[in-house]
Write an enzyme that holds these catalytic residues in place. Structure first.
Site, PDB file in Angstrom:
ATOM      1  CG  ASP A 179      -2.180  -1.084  13.273  1.00 17.99           C
ATOM      2  OD1 ASP A 179      -1.036  -1.280  13.746  1.00 17.99           O
ATOM      3  OD2 ASP A 179      -2.522  -1.453  12.130  1.00 17.99           O
ATOM      4  CG  ASP A 183     -20.332  -1.699   5.230  1.00 18.29           C
ATOM      5  OD1 ASP A 183     -20.661  -1.018   4.235  1.00 18.29           O
ATOM      6  OD2 ASP A 183     -19.231  -2.274   5.328  1.00 18.29           O
ATOM      7  CB  THR A 223      -3.022  -4.089  -0.138  1.00 20.95           C
ATOM      8  OG1 THR A 223      -3.379  -3.801  -1.501  1.00 20.95           O
ATOM      9  CG2 THR A 223      -1.577  -3.690   0.089  1.00 20.95           C
ATOM     10  CB  SER A 254      -0.931   0.011   1.221  1.00 22.61           C
ATOM     11  OG  SER A 254      -0.194  -0.074   2.425  1.00 22.61           O
ATOM     12  CD  GLU A 294      -0.164   4.691   8.693  1.00 24.28           C
ATOM     13  OE1 GLU A 294       0.351   3.963   7.816  1.00 24.28           O
ATOM     14  OE2 GLU A 294      -1.144   4.337   9.346  1.00 24.28           O
ATOM     15  N   GLY A 298      -2.513  -6.140  10.481  1.00 20.06           N
ATOM     16  CA  GLY A 298      -2.666  -7.264   9.561  1.00 20.06           C
ATOM     17  C   GLY A 298      -1.385  -8.017   9.286  1.00 20.06           C
ATOM     18  CE1 TYR A 299       1.815  -4.985   7.082  1.00 26.38           C
ATOM     19  CE2 TYR A 299       4.052  -4.896   7.890  1.00 26.38           C
ATOM     20  CZ  TYR A 299       3.100  -4.502   6.991  1.00 26.38           C
ATOM     21  OH  TYR A 299       3.426  -3.626   5.986  1.00 26.38           O
ATOM     22  CG  HIS A 329      -0.754   0.541   8.576  1.00 27.03           C
ATOM     23  ND1 HIS A 329      -1.067   1.523   7.649  1.00 27.03           N
ATOM     24  CD2 HIS A 329      -1.593  -0.488   8.303  1.00 27.03           C
ATOM     25  CE1 HIS A 329      -2.042   1.097   6.857  1.00 27.03           C
ATOM     26  NE2 HIS A 329      -2.376  -0.126   7.240  1.00 27.03           N
ATOM     27  NE  ARG A 355      -5.501   2.484   3.582  1.00 28.30           N
ATOM     28  CZ  ARG A 355      -5.252   1.194   3.630  1.00 28.30           C
ATOM     29  NH1 ARG A 355      -5.183   0.585   4.814  1.00 28.30           N
ATOM     30  NH2 ARG A 355      -5.065   0.496   2.521  1.00 28.30           N
TER      31      ARG A 355
END
Length: 375
Positions: free
Chosen positions: A233, A147, A67, A45, A238, A258-259, A255, A209
């Site tokens: 996060d 949503d 991503t 990203s 950034e 998701g790692y 960030h 984000r």
């Protein structure tokens, strides 16, 4: 075939080595001249893929982004040039959901407020929001979804209005893409007005984000309202977060929600499969062959006495406190932020830990949380 790949993308050698010559690059500083003779481009990203980046290349055959989102890729431009593109939707959804769930457990333990007693609003019910809701469902935490985009598309789950949930929720977890246009823009979705509207003692988590929250407004509100608890996060600006914000945050990371090793491997593997299809090849590698064994072969868990015991079990797989400490010590400037992301290779998902003799016991629900169950 020449393959240009982000240097922080794992398992590229193992997967793509059979397909061509690989050259690694810094994804944040990638320049057009580096792509002049590339056939394949693999990014994350941090790379803006557009006409300006590809202006010196006339032979590109494939672009892949490991991503969930695609806001960094000009997909219309790629389509106009006939360049196949794929991303990796859902590749790290499980990791993000588990991060959010663990963060809630950490706050619950720190402030002696059981998560089971909280009402949680999950804002954004795509892959990561759904994964978060799945963890909450497994543990029996009351939660609601918001949503409007999915609701308009006919998703049959029950959705609620955002401002209604802000008034209702004790915990708000953000999982939306970043958008500036359309009927439901998310840029500064949480502006000063909505931040002020948070319930007394509310927990606010952002794992999507940075610009979904107006960070300057957040600083101002948080300085006055110490009752609000924050897990961030992602950060506006950034990889250079606003330094005044970091000390105000209860759990802060660069960030990396998701790692996980599983998420990273899954993302790269999805691109590998897509490129093989474009080339008309049958891939010779498998996803599970990429992952190293977990440091524990298995663990016996017959009961969990309380929420602290659940948190201890989760920490066995991933101790979020370590990343929070590391980030505050060395990750808050531009270089440290990116270095920590680059070197983040220790995180596993719940599924890495096998639980023995859990089937049929009172902790059988842990399999729904994601832990492997070996009988």
């Amino acid at each position: 075939m020449k393959i240009i790949a982000d240097e922080n993308m794992p398992y590229v050698d193992v997967l793509f080595g059979e397909l061509g010559e690989i050259e690694y690059v810094n994804g944040r500083t990638l320049a057009p001249e580096q792509l002049a003779d590339a056939d394949v481009l693999l990014v994350r990203s941090v790379t803006q893929v557009n006409e300006a980046l590809l202006c010196q290349n006339q032979q590109l055959k494939f672009v892949g982004s490991a991503t969930i989102g695609t806001d960094h890729v000009d997909t219309a431009y790629l389509k106009s040039r006939g360049i196949p593109f794929t991303n990796a939707p859902g590749c790290n959804a499980t990791a993000v959901g588990e991060y959010a769930f663990i963060a809630m457990l950490e706050l619950a333990q720190r402030y002696r407020q059981p998560l089971k007693d909280k009402k949680v609003a999950v804002i954004g019910a795509g892959n990561t929001g759904t994964a978060t809701a799945r963890c909450l469902e497994a543990y029996g935490v009351e939660h609601r979804l918001c949503d409007p985009v999915l609701a308009a598309q006919g998703d049959n789950r029950q959705f609620y209005e955002l401002d209604e949930l802000i008034a209702w929720a004790d915990v708000i977890s953000l999982h939306v893409p970043i958008t500036k246009g359309g009927d439901h823009p998310t840029w500064y979705l949480f502006d000063q007005q909505r931040l002020e509207a948070l319930k007394t003692g509310a927990w606010l988590l952002n794992c999507c984000r940075g610009e979904v929250i107006d960070n300057r407004a957040l600083i101002e509100v948080k300085q006055r309202r110490v009752d609000i608890k924050l897990v961030l996060d992602v950060w506006e600006g950034e990889p250079s977060p606003m330094l005044a914000l970091v000390p105000l945050v209860d759990i802060a990371t660069p960030h990396i929600a998701g790692y996980s090793l599983e998420g990273k491997a899954r993302g790269t593997f999805m691109l590998y499969e897509a490129l093989c299809r474009v080339m008309g090849k049958t891939g010779e590698n498998s996803f599970h062959s990429l992952l190293p064994p977990f440091f524990l072969g298995s663990m016996q868990v017959r009961e969990l006495g309380d929420e602290r015991a659940l948190l201890t079990l989760c920490r066995t797989v991933y101790d979020l406190r370590d990343d929070d400490i590391h980030f505050r010590q060395s990750g808050t400037d531009r270089l440290g932020f990116d270095k920590m992301r680059k070197n983040h290779r220790h995180r596993r998902e719940f599924s890495a830990l096998k639980l023995e003799n859990a089937k049929g016991s009172e902790v059988n629900w842990l399999s729904f949380l994601g832990f492997s169950n070996v009988g």
